[in-house]
Design a protein around this motif. Structure first.
Motif, PDB file in Angstrom:
ATOM      1  N   CYS A  35      -0.267 -23.330  -4.359  1.00 23.78           N
ATOM      2  CA  CYS A  35      -1.168 -24.250  -3.665  1.00 23.78           C
ATOM      3  C   CYS A  35      -0.491 -24.848  -2.438  1.00 23.78           C
ATOM      4  N   TRP A  36       0.768 -25.218  -2.582  1.00 24.56           N
ATOM      5  CA  TRP A  36       1.541 -25.770  -1.471  1.00 24.56           C
ATOM      6  C   TRP A  36       1.666 -24.750  -0.345  1.00 24.56           C
ATOM      7  N   GLY A  40      -1.033 -26.038   2.010  1.00 24.53           N
ATOM      8  CA  GLY A  40      -0.154 -26.949   2.720  1.00 24.53           C
ATOM      9  C   GLY A  40      -0.364 -28.397   2.294  1.00 24.53           C
ATOM     10  N   LEU A  41       0.313 -29.301   2.967  1.00 22.10           N
ATOM     11  CA  LEU A  41       0.200 -30.723   2.671  1.00 22.10           C
ATOM     12  C   LEU A  41      -0.551 -31.430   3.792  1.00 22.10           C
ATOM     13  N   SER A 190      -1.110 -31.481  -2.643  1.00 25.88           N
ATOM     14  CA  SER A 190      -1.636 -30.361  -1.875  1.00 25.88           C
ATOM     15  C   SER A 190      -3.038 -29.994  -2.321  1.00 25.88           C
ATOM     16  N   GLN A 193      -5.353 -32.756  -1.292  1.00 21.14           N
ATOM     17  CA  GLN A 193      -5.198 -33.079   0.127  1.00 21.14           C
ATOM     18  C   GLN A 193      -5.067 -34.590   0.352  1.00 21.14           C
TER      19      GLN A 193
END
Length: 322
Positions: A35-36, A40-41, A190, A193
């Motif tokens: 997922c990261w 992304g973050l 992540s 969000q």
């Protein structure tokens, strides 16, 4: 009669479903990393760059009204906080507004700053901007690198500390549990969000400290019981140790969560990400102390050695595998 959340004596078999619990942890860590990597973050202004505006007005600052006035401008991530200082006069009210860098720009443009000022003056004509400062993407990139180095160094220091205090097997188990906690926290940020900023890094370091404290308490009781029950199988000694510290674990985590949930509900948007990270970290940290760290130690094995105690010395360890 005292209220007990946990009976005085418990006999829970924490290894009964060890393959399921440990396997679930591994799967969740893999999903968090995926997922990261894919999503992304949602980096906040600290890591994305942007502009910090310091406001001053004669009327009291109402963060909600400020946010409602700026929201229609669609500027992305906007953080608003009131600044308190005992030296301020009664009609001296200050706030900090942080606006993320806009697409294709190093920082917020002068036109955008003027638009924000006009929007705020509609709710309070006395508002004026006393300073406008910008943080570029280069500085933000350095902050990201430094933040993750800080987390890595904290885990390395804990690895060394546990190695000195216990055995290397305990050290590996403790750091594996910390790695589990950090990865799952990053994963949930992540997936949902949630804004990831310097406050979140502070929360990660807090989680590391809290989790290792819980793990050390269990390991300390385990070390005592390894000396006390020399012939008891390692798995049974571990179960006994966790059961003996279960009341302390639940009471500590439970009372901490009560305060965190109150902050999560009533604390407002400014600290919500920070409080959520710690709340989530307390839950997964308690879980990893009980189900991850000790499973690693059991898998690696611990050697228990003892010799016949003398008049002045207690039992010593001998070369017998548990």
């Amino acid at each position: 009669m005292r209220l007990r959340l946990v009976p005085a004596e418990t006999h829970i078999d924490f290894f009964k479903a060890r393959r399921v619990t440990f396997g679930a942890s591994v799967v969740l860590m893999i999903l968090s990393i995926v997922c990261w990597a894919v999503m992304g973050l949602n980096f906040g202004i600290d890591f994305r760059g942007g502009t910090t505006i310091r406001t001053q007005s004669e009327s009291a600052v109402t963060v909600g009204d400020y946010r409602d006035a700026i929201a229609p401008l669609q500027l992305g991530d906007v953080s608003i906080s009131e600044v308190f200082d005992p030296s301020f006069d009664a009609n001296h009210h200050v706030a900090m507004i942080r606006i993320q860098a806009q697409e294709g720009q190093e920082s917020v443009s002068g036109e955008t700053v003027d638009t924000v000022l006009a929007a705020l003056q509609e709710i309070d004509p006395t508002i004026r901007f006393t300073s406008v400062e910008s943080v570029g993407p280069k500085v933000s990139g350095e902050l990201i690198q430094t933040a993750f180095i800080a987390v890595g160094l904290a885990m390395a220091a804990i690895l060394f500390y546990i190695w000195l205090r216990f055995e290397w097997q305990f050290s590996v188990g403790a750091v594996a549990a910390l790695f589990h906690d950090v990865i799952l926290t990053i994963g949930i940020f992540s997936a949902l969000q949630i804004r990831f900023d310097l406050a979140t890094i502070a929360a990660l370091l807090t989680i590391i400290g809290y989790s290792i404290n819980d793990t050390v308490v269990i390991f300390d009781r385990l070390r005592e019981n390894l000396r006390k029950f020399k012939t008891m199988p390692l798995m049974e000694v571990m179960n006994l140790s966790v059961n003996e510290t279960l009341s302390r674990t639940i009471m500590t985590s439970g009372t901490t969560l009560l305060a965190l949930i109150a902050l999560l509900v009533l604390g407002g948007d400014v600290i919500r990400g920070f409080v959520f990270a710690i709340t989530w970290g307390i839950v997964v940290g308690t879980y990893s102390s009980v189900y991850v760290a000790k499973n690693i130690v059991l898998w690696l094995g611990v050697k228990r050695d003892w010799t016949k105690p003398s008049n002045t010395e207690g039992n010593q360890f001998a070369n017998i595998d548990a």
